[in-house]
Design an enzyme around this catalytic site. Sequence first.
Site, short mmCIF file in Angstrom:
data_model
loop_
_atom_site.label_atom_id
_atom_site.label_comp_id
_atom_site.label_asym_id
_atom_site.label_seq_id
_atom_site.Cartn_x
_atom_site.Cartn_y
_atom_site.Cartn_z
N ARG A 156 -47.11 17.81 -0.13
CA ARG A 156 -47.06 16.35 -0.24
C ARG A 156 -47.20 16.00 -1.71
NH1 ARG A 156 -50.77 17.23 4.16
NH2 ARG A 156 -49.98 16.39 6.14
N LYS A 180 -54.44 15.69 3.67
CA LYS A 180 -54.95 14.46 4.26
C LYS A 180 -56.32 14.69 4.86
CE LYS A 180 -50.66 12.00 5.30
NZ LYS A 180 -49.82 11.40 6.37
N HIS A 249 -40.82 13.41 -1.43
CA HIS A 249 -40.86 13.53 0.03
C HIS A 249 -39.59 14.19 0.56
CE1 HIS A 249 -42.42 12.80 3.95
NE2 HIS A 249 -41.44 11.99 4.32
N ARG A 252 -39.99 17.91 0.18
CA ARG A 252 -40.89 18.43 1.24
C ARG A 252 -40.14 18.51 2.56
NH1 ARG A 252 -46.26 18.75 3.49
NH2 ARG A 252 -46.57 17.37 5.28
N HIS A 275 -49.90 19.97 9.00
CA HIS A 275 -49.96 18.99 10.08
C HIS A 275 -51.04 19.38 11.09
CE1 HIS A 275 -45.53 17.61 9.44
NE2 HIS A 275 -46.37 16.98 8.65
N TYR A 284 -41.15 15.28 12.31
CA TYR A 284 -40.87 15.35 10.88
C TYR A 284 -39.66 16.19 10.56
CZ TYR A 284 -42.20 15.59 5.96
OH TYR A 284 -42.24 15.48 4.60
#
Length: 309
Positions: A156, A180, A249, A252, A275, A284
């Site tokens: 990311r 995250k 993005h 990725r 994830h 995704y």
Amino acid sequence: MNESAIPLPNSLQRPLERFYEYLRSEKGLSLHTQRNYKQQLETMAQHLAHLGIKDWSQVDAGWVRQLASKGMRDGMKASSLATRLSSLRSFFDFLILRGEMSANPAKGVSAPRKKRPLPKNLDVDEVGQLLEVNEDDPLSVRDRAMMELMYGAGLRLAEMVSVNVKDVGLSSGELRVVGKGDKERKVPFSGMAAEWVAKWLKVRASLANPDEPALFVSKLGVRISHRNVQKRMAEWGQKQSVASHISPHKLRHSFATHVLESSNNLRAVQELLGHENISTTQIYTHLDFQHLAEVYDQAHPRARKKGNN
């Protein structure tokens, strides 16, 4: 087809008027929100009146779902449908507050989630075209190292910007990243990504302030900003004559797509992307359906064509 407006019975109209006054005097909502609520409620009241509903107490969860379905049939955007249901929930809460209803039939009905459009991935040739950066000035070396790392490790943007020099294991081929929710993970990186990170580390001192821990720095010698990375990658896309707009993005997403198409290992791609839920990875990324069909034809015992046994 739009329904022609008809006079609403007082049993439908008067509670609405009291609710509008409540919004004006007590709730302190913006005029824009008040207008939106009124427009949505009037539309729903008209539809219910056409269907023979004469009092709000007759409306149950089934009627609310029908109102939502009608909005979808009329082509409402997900955000507008959410506003419609929100206005109805607030109205019924108001009626409960006044003792005119005992339960809110709109509470359990939610609008469909707004689909987040996925960026189109670059094909392998476009990635190759983008990464043919052969200029040897420090900024060009830095930019190619960033792009190689984004594509080579599927990071990311925030993860790449936050990487420090001490997080890079060139000999082990591992990179420590914080994703995250401040969750730390190690990702493998090798080949061109490792080669160009090593090249950047050799010239990094010419730009970085002596006490700066960040792997990638700006011309000012401090950690590079998200906006600067986005701007530089977009510029390289134009400079390298890549037809697609280049963004972190998109690199990725291209990493995920290319690894998944080559390996068919969704669980591994989930781990590489960081994830938490595999459902996120399924949304995704996307697989070439033709490739899947060929695998199925070759692998499934009842799908094999005669003569291929």
